[in-house]
Scaffold this active site. Structure first.
Site, PDB file in Angstrom:
ATOM      1  N   ARG A   1       0.853  -1.198   0.000  1.00  0.00           N
ATOM      2  CA  ARG A   1       0.000   0.000   0.000  1.00  0.00           C
ATOM      3  C   ARG A   1       0.875   1.229   0.000  1.00  0.00           C
ATOM      4  NH1 ARG A   1      -4.635   0.357   4.402  1.00  0.00           N
ATOM      5  NH2 ARG A   1      -2.873   0.662   5.779  1.00  0.00           N
TER       6      ARG A   1
ATOM      7  N   ASP B   1       5.268  -6.100   9.511  1.00  0.00           N
ATOM      8  CA  ASP B   1       6.346  -5.745  10.436  1.00  0.00           C
ATOM      9  C   ASP B   1       6.380  -6.689  11.636  1.00  0.00           C
ATOM     10  OD1 ASP B   1       7.414  -3.677   8.984  1.00  0.00           O
ATOM     11  OD2 ASP B   1       6.169  -2.142   9.928  1.00  0.00           O
TER      12      ASP B   1
ATOM     13  N   THR C   1      -1.446   7.433  -0.420  1.00  0.00           N
ATOM     14  CA  THR C   1      -2.742   7.272  -1.110  1.00  0.00           C
ATOM     15  C   THR C   1      -3.509   6.054  -0.639  1.00  0.00           C
ATOM     16  OG1 THR C   1      -1.801   5.897  -2.846  1.00  0.00           O
ATOM     17  CG2 THR C   1      -1.706   8.281  -3.192  1.00  0.00           C
TER      18      THR C   1
ATOM     19  N   ASP D   1       0.878  -3.260  12.245  1.00  0.00           N
ATOM     20  CA  ASP D   1       1.335  -3.639  10.902  1.00  0.00           C
ATOM     21  C   ASP D   1       1.708  -5.121  10.895  1.00  0.00           C
ATOM     22  OD1 ASP D   1       3.154  -4.137   8.645  1.00  0.00           O
ATOM     23  OD2 ASP D   1       2.939  -1.983   8.300  1.00  0.00           O
TER      24      ASP D   1
HETATM   25  C1  PRP Z   1      -0.896  -4.733   4.385  1.00  0.00           C
HETATM   26  C2  PRP Z   1      -1.674  -6.031   4.510  1.00  0.00           C
HETATM   27  C3  PRP Z   1      -2.490  -6.024   3.237  1.00  0.00           C
HETATM   28  C4  PRP Z   1      -2.795  -4.569   3.056  1.00  0.00           C
HETATM   29  C5  PRP Z   1      -4.191  -4.301   3.529  1.00  0.00           C
HETATM   30  O1  PRP Z   1       0.185  -4.888   3.556  1.00  0.00           O
HETATM   31  O2  PRP Z   1      -0.863  -7.163   4.670  1.00  0.00           O
HETATM   32  O3  PRP Z   1      -1.806  -6.550   2.120  1.00  0.00           O
HETATM   33  O4  PRP Z   1      -1.863  -3.841   3.859  1.00  0.00           O
HETATM   34  O5  PRP Z   1      -4.553  -2.992   3.273  1.00  0.00           O
HETATM   35  P1  PRP Z   1      -5.692  -2.595   2.231  1.00  0.00           P
HETATM   36  O6  PRP Z   1      -6.842  -3.526   2.471  1.00  0.00           O
HETATM   37  O7  PRP Z   1      -6.001  -1.169   2.589  1.00  0.00           O
HETATM   38  O8  PRP Z   1      -5.136  -2.728   0.845  1.00  0.00           O
HETATM   39  P2  PRP Z   1       1.271  -3.736   3.329  1.00  0.00           P
HETATM   40  O9  PRP Z   1       0.868  -2.875   2.170  1.00  0.00           O
HETATM   41  O10 PRP Z   1       1.524  -3.027   4.620  1.00  0.00           O
HETATM   42  O11 PRP Z   1       2.527  -4.529   2.839  1.00  0.00           O
HETATM   43  P3  PRP Z   1       3.445  -5.587   3.624  1.00  0.00           P
HETATM   44  O12 PRP Z   1       2.638  -6.856   3.766  1.00  0.00           O
HETATM   45  O13 PRP Z   1       4.592  -5.751   2.684  1.00  0.00           O
HETATM   46  O14 PRP Z   1       3.834  -4.997   4.950  1.00  0.00           O
HETATM   47  N1  URA Z   2      -2.126  -3.365   7.032  1.00  0.00           N
HETATM   48  C1  URA Z   2      -1.709  -3.784   8.252  1.00  0.00           C
HETATM   49  O1  URA Z   2      -0.716  -4.512   8.371  1.00  0.00           O
HETATM   50  N2  URA Z   2      -2.421  -3.397   9.322  1.00  0.00           N
HETATM   51  C2  URA Z   2      -3.522  -2.615   9.217  1.00  0.00           C
HETATM   52  O2  URA Z   2      -4.138  -2.309  10.255  1.00  0.00           O
HETATM   53  C3  URA Z   2      -3.925  -2.181   7.947  1.00  0.00           C
HETATM   54  C4  URA Z   2      -3.211  -2.580   6.868  1.00  0.00           C
END
Ligand code: PRP
Ligand code: URA
Length: 208
Positions: A103, A202, A107, A199
């Site tokens: 994400r 993380d 945005t 997160d």
């Molecule tokens: C997080 C999560 C989803 C997304 C959800 O990933 O694991 O993929 O956000 O958010 P959304 O429903 O608003 O799209 P992130 O983009 O943080 O990436 P990561 O898994 O690499 O940390």
């Molecule tokens: N992605 C995450 O990892 N946590 C949230 O709460 C939303 C998006």
């Protein structure tokens, strides 16, 4: 399609531990896997089966077994990776496809950076896994991508989901069955789920 929201005490217990900010990376990863296995038991309840002959020590009987190679597990990177073993525990031979999506912090729009899927994806039940369904942008984009590659039967498994994310997936892809361990209250101004767990990527990989 309706959303399956789990009401099992073991899943509730493990999600409570998962949310706790004092839960460290190692236990967090174990909990993600365990919750995924419990959810997958339900999500896989319609996978193809066939009848085979089995010789017990006493006689031969006709038994039901799962058809190999009928399911593809599709984690959304990164956090979805944490759920893969939870399904492999039940279906060790399932092939794994990867969709890289993150994400944009400003945005909140998903950016695709990788896609590698198993062959004959059109013949498989595709289970997309991602612990978090927030705005739904990443899940909707992942489903779009899978359909573009020919996938016909898609399920989505999330551990925590915001109402707005569930609605977004249902609106864009009403044919996709969604499984959610717990539905949370809302998103905060940064697009994080409340109460949520922070997160997920993380916390799984210890990057913060
Ligand atoms: C997080 C999560 C989803 C997304 C959800 O990933 O694991 O993929 O956000 O958010 P959304 O429903 O608003 O799209 P992130 O983009 O943080 O990436 P990561 O898994 O690499 O940390
Ligand atoms: N992605 C995450 O990892 N946590 C949230 O709460 C939303 C998006």
């Amino acid at each position: 399609m309706s959303v399956v929201i789990f009401d099992h005490p073991l899943i509730k217990h493990k999600v409570a531990l998962l949310r706790d900010k004092h839960t460290h990376t190692n236990q967090f990863r174990e909990l993600i896997e365990e919750i995924t296995t419990l959810m997958a038991f339900e999500a896989l309840n319609d996978i193809p089966t066939k009848e085979v002959s089995v010789a017990t020590p006493l006689e031969t009987t006709t038994q039901t077994v799962v058809v190999e190679n009928s399911v593809a597990i599709i984690p959304i990177l990164r956090a979805g990776l944490g759920m893969v073993n939870g399904i492999h525990t039940l279906l060790p031979t399932a092939k794994v496809g990867h969709i890289g999506m993150y994400r944009d912090h400003d945005t909140l729009q998903p950016k695709e950076y990788y896609c590698k899927l198993p062959e004959k994806i059109n013949e498989k039940i595709c289970i997309i896994i991602d612990p978090m369904l927030a705005t739904g942008g990443s899940a909707v984009a992942a489903i779009d991508l899978l359909k573009k590659h020919g996938a016909k039967k898609i399920k989505l498994m999330n551990i925590i989901a915001a109402p707005v994310g569930i609605e977004a997936v249902q609106k864009a892809h009403p044919d996709v069955q969604i499984y959610v361990a717990q539905k949370d209250r809302c998103l905060n101004e940064n697009g994080y789920i409340l109460p949520g767990l922070g997160d997920a990527g993380d916390r799984i990989f210890g990057t913060k």
